[in-house]
Motif scaffolding. Sequence first.
Motif, PDB file in Angstrom:
ATOM      1  N   GLY A   1       0.799  -1.218   0.000  1.00  0.00           N
ATOM      2  CA  GLY A   1       0.000   0.000   0.000  1.00  0.00           C
ATOM      3  C   GLY A   1       0.837   1.276   0.000  1.00  0.00           C
ATOM      4  O   GLY A   1       2.046   1.254  -0.212  1.00  0.00           O
ATOM      5  N   ASP A   2       0.182   2.379   0.270  1.00  0.00           N
ATOM      6  CA  ASP A   2       0.819   3.701   0.268  1.00  0.00           C
ATOM      7  C   ASP A   2       1.202   4.124   1.682  1.00  0.00           C
ATOM      8  O   ASP A   2       0.556   3.731   2.657  1.00  0.00           O
ATOM      9  CB  ASP A   2      -0.129   4.730  -0.358  1.00  0.00           C
ATOM     10  N   PRO A   3       2.230   4.981   1.810  1.00  0.00           N
ATOM     11  CA  PRO A   3       3.084   5.461   0.719  1.00  0.00           C
ATOM     12  C   PRO A   3       4.056   4.375   0.246  1.00  0.00           C
ATOM     13  O   PRO A   3       4.399   3.471   1.015  1.00  0.00           O
ATOM     14  CB  PRO A   3       3.846   6.621   1.372  1.00  0.00           C
ATOM     15  N   PRO A   4       4.493   4.446  -1.013  1.00  0.00           N
ATOM     16  CA  PRO A   4       5.408   3.430  -1.547  1.00  0.00           C
ATOM     17  C   PRO A   4       6.718   3.401  -0.753  1.00  0.00           C
ATOM     18  O   PRO A   4       7.232   4.439  -0.330  1.00  0.00           O
ATOM     19  CB  PRO A   4       5.649   3.898  -2.991  1.00  0.00           C
ATOM     20  N   VAL A   5       7.253   2.206  -0.560  1.00  0.00           N
ATOM     21  CA  VAL A   5       8.497   2.071   0.209  1.00  0.00           C
ATOM     22  C   VAL A   5       9.593   1.341  -0.563  1.00  0.00           C
ATOM     23  O   VAL A   5      10.755   1.410  -0.186  1.00  0.00           O
ATOM     24  CB  VAL A   5       8.253   1.334   1.555  1.00  0.00           C
ATOM     25  N   ILE A   6       9.224   0.645  -1.637  1.00  0.00           N
ATOM     26  CA  ILE A   6      10.224  -0.071  -2.436  1.00  0.00           C
ATOM     27  C   ILE A   6      10.536   0.752  -3.673  1.00  0.00           C
ATOM     28  O   ILE A   6       9.655   1.065  -4.477  1.00  0.00           O
ATOM     29  CB  ILE A   6       9.724  -1.473  -2.837  1.00  0.00           C
ATOM     30  N   GLU A   7      11.777   1.096  -3.804  1.00  0.00           N
ATOM     31  CA  GLU A   7      12.233   1.941  -4.920  1.00  0.00           C
ATOM     32  C   GLU A   7      12.844   1.079  -6.012  1.00  0.00           C
ATOM     33  O   GLU A   7      13.612   0.152  -5.745  1.00  0.00           O
ATOM     34  CB  GLU A   7      13.282   2.931  -4.406  1.00  0.00           C
TER      35      GLU A   7
END
Length: 220
Positions: free
Chosen positions: A202-208
């Motif tokens: 889900g949000d906020p995104p954590v995997i870049e």
Amino acid sequence: MRVLVVEDFEVLARSIGTGLRREGMAVDVVLDGTAALDRLAATRYDVVILDRDLPGVHGDEICRRLAHGRCETRVLMLTASGTIEDRVHGLSLGADDYLPKPFAFAELVARVRALGRRATPPLPPTLACGDISLDPARRTAFRAGRRLELSPREFALLECLLAVPGVVISAEELLERVWDEAADPFSSAVKHTMHRLRAKLGDPPVIETVREGGYRIGSS
């Protein structure tokens, strides 16, 4: 965790492989000692489940070579030879553990996991980054107190990233660590599984996504 099963009784070998995959492990299966040595020369395994009485190259010889090479791969001998003398001899060859047949599958899984922890640098009991936490032993993951319902592959991907927060892991390395011999090296398996994992986090995104590099969780 990457596991090699070396067992000449094909029904048992395939059954072990299927069961360990359901536990979230990447598993390769071979039916003779020669094929085992070929796999060990090409791939780094955390644990080898090794029968002793193998066609081709005997299991004892495989164990000797691994011990002589000071390999970090851990060896679990799984064999019908279950006397005290057999166990002592197997351990003296360099095996890390010894489980006689017949065995309880739950015990096999527990022993493989214990050996896998010894094959890699020690990690804390719970892996965390921000509001995400993961317990490898209990196979649970949470974000902001919400339990995440992850498939074995999604769980393994998240575990790999949380083990080294801020570090970029290439798609090739993730494919090697999380998938097994059935994976197509040119497939988009990592990309598709990562997409599903991100949706569940889900949000906020954590995997870049790092261009031409791979994936990273947390800040560099």
